[in-house]
Write an enzyme that holds these catalytic residues in place. Structure first.
Site, mmCIF file in Angstrom:
data_model
loop_
_atom_site.group_PDB
_atom_site.id
_atom_site.type_symbol
_atom_site.label_atom_id
_atom_site.label_comp_id
_atom_site.label_asym_id
_atom_site.label_seq_id
_atom_site.Cartn_x
_atom_site.Cartn_y
_atom_site.Cartn_z
ATOM 1 N N CYS A 127 0.822 -1.224 0.000
ATOM 2 C CA CYS A 127 0.000 0.000 0.000
ATOM 3 C C CYS A 127 0.853 1.269 0.000
ATOM 4 O O CYS A 127 0.382 2.334 -0.378
ATOM 5 C CB CYS A 127 -0.919 0.017 1.206
ATOM 6 S SG CYS A 127 -1.945 -1.449 1.264
ATOM 7 N N HIS A 273 -3.828 6.860 1.748
ATOM 8 C CA HIS A 273 -4.133 5.556 1.151
ATOM 9 C C HIS A 273 -5.554 5.146 1.526
ATOM 10 O O HIS A 273 -5.979 5.315 2.677
ATOM 11 C CB HIS A 273 -3.119 4.525 1.656
ATOM 12 C CG HIS A 273 -3.537 3.120 1.369
ATOM 13 N ND1 HIS A 273 -3.886 2.720 0.110
ATOM 14 C CD2 HIS A 273 -3.695 2.035 2.188
ATOM 15 C CE1 HIS A 273 -4.239 1.442 0.156
ATOM 16 N NE2 HIS A 273 -4.135 1.012 1.405
ATOM 17 N N ASN A 303 -10.269 -0.770 -1.579
ATOM 18 C CA ASN A 303 -8.832 -0.597 -1.340
ATOM 19 C C ASN A 303 -8.066 -1.121 -2.560
ATOM 20 O O ASN A 303 -7.999 -2.336 -2.765
ATOM 21 C CB ASN A 303 -8.458 -1.374 -0.070
ATOM 22 C CG ASN A 303 -6.978 -1.322 0.247
ATOM 23 O OD1 ASN A 303 -6.177 -0.835 -0.555
ATOM 24 N ND2 ASN A 303 -6.600 -1.841 1.400
HETATM 25 O O1 UT7 Z 1 -4.434 -1.626 2.872
HETATM 26 C C1 UT7 Z 1 -3.658 -2.361 3.765
HETATM 27 C C2 UT7 Z 1 -3.958 -2.045 5.143
HETATM 28 N N1 UT7 Z 1 -5.215 -2.633 5.547
HETATM 29 C C3 UT7 Z 1 -5.957 -1.987 6.414
HETATM 30 O O2 UT7 Z 1 -5.617 -0.905 6.798
HETATM 31 C C4 UT7 Z 1 -7.192 -2.674 6.993
HETATM 32 C C5 UT7 Z 1 -7.213 -2.488 8.487
HETATM 33 N N2 UT7 Z 1 -8.293 -3.185 9.151
HETATM 34 C C6 UT7 Z 1 -9.601 -2.850 8.984
HETATM 35 O O3 UT7 Z 1 -9.906 -1.969 8.214
HETATM 36 C C7 UT7 Z 1 -10.639 -3.541 9.835
HETATM 37 O O4 UT7 Z 1 -10.013 -4.298 10.846
HETATM 38 C C8 UT7 Z 1 -11.609 -4.471 9.020
HETATM 39 C C9 UT7 Z 1 -12.509 -3.630 8.144
HETATM 40 C C10 UT7 Z 1 -10.809 -5.434 8.176
HETATM 41 C C11 UT7 Z 1 -12.479 -5.273 9.972
HETATM 42 O O5 UT7 Z 1 -13.225 -4.387 10.800
HETATM 43 P P1 UT7 Z 1 -13.237 -4.573 12.379
HETATM 44 O O6 UT7 Z 1 -14.106 -3.535 12.904
HETATM 45 O O7 UT7 Z 1 -11.804 -4.602 12.859
HETATM 46 O O8 UT7 Z 1 -13.928 -5.984 12.525
HETATM 47 P P2 UT7 Z 1 -13.382 -7.305 13.237
HETATM 48 O O9 UT7 Z 1 -12.425 -8.030 12.372
HETATM 49 O O10 UT7 Z 1 -12.995 -6.993 14.643
HETATM 50 O O11 UT7 Z 1 -14.719 -8.150 13.285
HETATM 51 C C12 UT7 Z 1 -15.899 -7.692 13.988
HETATM 52 C C13 UT7 Z 1 -17.019 -8.670 13.729
HETATM 53 C C14 UT7 Z 1 -16.612 -10.121 13.967
HETATM 54 O O12 UT7 Z 1 -17.744 -10.811 14.462
HETATM 55 P P3 UT7 Z 1 -17.920 -11.058 16.052
HETATM 56 O O13 UT7 Z 1 -16.691 -11.830 16.458
HETATM 57 O O14 UT7 Z 1 -17.975 -9.697 16.667
HETATM 58 O O15 UT7 Z 1 -19.182 -11.819 16.117
HETATM 59 C C15 UT7 Z 1 -16.284 -10.627 12.588
HETATM 60 O O16 UT7 Z 1 -16.443 -12.023 12.480
HETATM 61 O O17 UT7 Z 1 -17.414 -8.603 12.354
HETATM 62 C C16 UT7 Z 1 -17.299 -9.901 11.735
HETATM 63 N N3 UT7 Z 1 -16.839 -9.696 10.364
HETATM 64 C C17 UT7 Z 1 -17.677 -9.505 9.347
HETATM 65 N N4 UT7 Z 1 -19.010 -9.470 9.275
HETATM 66 C C18 UT7 Z 1 -19.561 -9.237 8.087
HETATM 67 C C19 UT7 Z 1 -15.564 -9.633 9.920
HETATM 68 N N5 UT7 Z 1 -15.550 -9.391 8.595
HETATM 69 C C20 UT7 Z 1 -16.852 -9.308 8.211
HETATM 70 C C21 UT7 Z 1 -17.479 -9.061 6.996
HETATM 71 N N6 UT7 Z 1 -18.828 -9.027 6.971
HETATM 72 N N7 UT7 Z 1 -16.791 -8.837 5.871
#
Ligand code: UT7
Length: 346
Positions: A127, A273, A303
């Site tokens: 990135c 980014h 992204n």
């Molecule tokens: O470009 C390179 C750099 N990349 C980044 O900067 C990305 C950085 N990370 C993020 O943007 C975020 O961590 C994500 C968007 C990837 C995920 O968001 P989050 O708020 O950190 O969610 P999480 O992984 O903590 O998951 C929260 C909940 C979980 O369910 P429970 O355990 O609370 O029941 C996940 O299983 O959301 C669930 N979940 C989803 N639900 C629906 C995770 N991914 C998804 C999804 N759709 N795609």
């Protein structure tokens, strides 16, 4: 336009590097969040709330490659500059989604542009690739080594998403395909162009966002076992990446602003980014920037990794959001971890 001093190290024999023109291209196919919900357990509501993404563009399966997208972005930049490809004297190509293990995509783009002989450098800083590339191009142009450099960020990430696997949603909802290009050359005025860049990395976090296999660290370098264990797909510890992203980007940019005597109110436009709209909102808040000082387009493209900054740059340059004399701030964070920033007097 702010009152930021010109580059103190300017010297007519070492001119600043200016953006001569920009261009971008994304594949035709638009994929909505509801389309994704057909094969992953996800929803439009979750994706918009957590990342701000509404749509992304994906190539047709087996369709355009990164260098195909890069070619169209480059052609658009060349047309805008009224330049022929033969006037380029160097290509820098940034990607995390190479079309072959080797050689790098830069030479494929070179071939498609009908060029031979000039160097094609590949940058593999994910990135942050466009800003790492910009820093190298800036040094070359200042030193006089090259005068017309094509810098491209190009990504085709959709083939590496796990459509048939529930965990595929973690990364799959974020990534889009696309390419952005810039043509850079020496500026005639001392107060325009790239004022400075800074680059950082921290390999302690390499395994937080990576593709574990295939690779020459393994023997054999690709195996059925790796395929079965899904080692050929990207893996991300999302929360950890998020936490670092919201700190590292403002830190990098603040350091560069301080070095150049730039205050928050001097900045006409920040392009960070495009990884997650929530990340960029936090970055802007930490830098004390108002909404009207910031541009985001992740809503439409997702992204696009190394392509996200040049795509946004071209949209701003063409729409009149970015004008000659504006002070532009750029910052990126991604796998490695790597991060970077740049200040540019447009
Ligand atoms: O470009 C390179 C750099 N990349 C980044 O900067 C990305 C950085 N990370 C993020 O943007 C975020 O961590 C994500 C968007 C990837 C995920 O968001 P989050 O708020 O950190 O969610 P999480 O992984 O903590 O998951 C929260 C909940 C979980 O369910 P429970 O355990 O609370 O029941 C996940 O299983 O959301 C669930 N979940 C989803 N639900 C629906 C995770 N991914 C998804 C999804 N759709 N795609």
């Amino acid at each position: 336009m702010g009152t930021v001093p010109s580059n103190p190290s300017w010297n007519p024999l070492m001119p600043n590097t200016e953006f001569i023109s920009t261009g971008f291209h994304v594949p035709e196919r638009v994929v909505t969040n509801n389309d994704l919900a057909e094969f992953w357990e996800t929803s439009d509501e979750w994706i918009q709330e957590r990342c701000g993404i509404q749509t992304r563009h994906w190539t047709e399966r087996g369709g355009e490659t990164g260098s195909d997208l890069g070619l169209k972005a480059a052609q658009s930049a060349l047309e805008r500059a009224d330049m022929d490809p033969s006037e380029l004297d160097c290509i820098v190509y940034a990607t995390l989604s190479p079309e072959h293990f080797f050689p790098g995509g830069g030479v494929f783009l070179q071939k498609k542009l009908g060029l031979t002989g000039i160097p094609a450098l590949d940058v593999r800083n994910q990135c942050s690739g466009f800003l790492y590339g910009l820093s190298v191009v800036d040094a070359w142009i200042r030193s006089g080594q090259y005068r017309r450099v094509l810098l491209v960020g190009a990504e085709v990430q959709s083939p590496a998403l796990e459509y048939d696997y529930p965990e595929g949603r973690n990364i799959g909802v974020l990534f889009g395909d696309g390419a952005g290009a810039a043509i850079l050359g020496p500026a005639e005025e001392s107060d325009r162009g790239v004022l400075g860049t800074n680059l950082f990395s921290d390999g302690r976090f390499a395994e937080h966002l990576w593709v574990e296999g295939a690779g020459m660290r393994r023997y054999p370098w690709v195996s059925h076992e790796d395929l079965e264990n899904r080692k050929l797909y990207p893996r991300m510890e999302g929360r950890e990446v998020f936490k670092h992203a919201v700190n590292r980007m403002p830190e990098a940019l603040s350091a560069l602003m301080e070095e150049h005597g730039v205050k928050a109110e001097d900045i006409d436009l920040l392009i960070a980014h495009q990884a997650n709209l929530r990340i960029n909102e936090m970055v802007a808040r930490r830098l004390k920037l108002r909404d009207d000082q910031v541009y985001n387009n992740i809503q439409r493209y997702g992204n696009t990794t190394a392509a996200s900054i040049p795509i946004a740059l071209d949209e701003c340059a063409r729409s009149g959001r970015l004008n000659r004399g504006d002070l532009l701030a750029l910052t990126a964070f991604g796998s490695g971890f790597t991060w970077a920033s740049a200040l540019v007097r447009w």
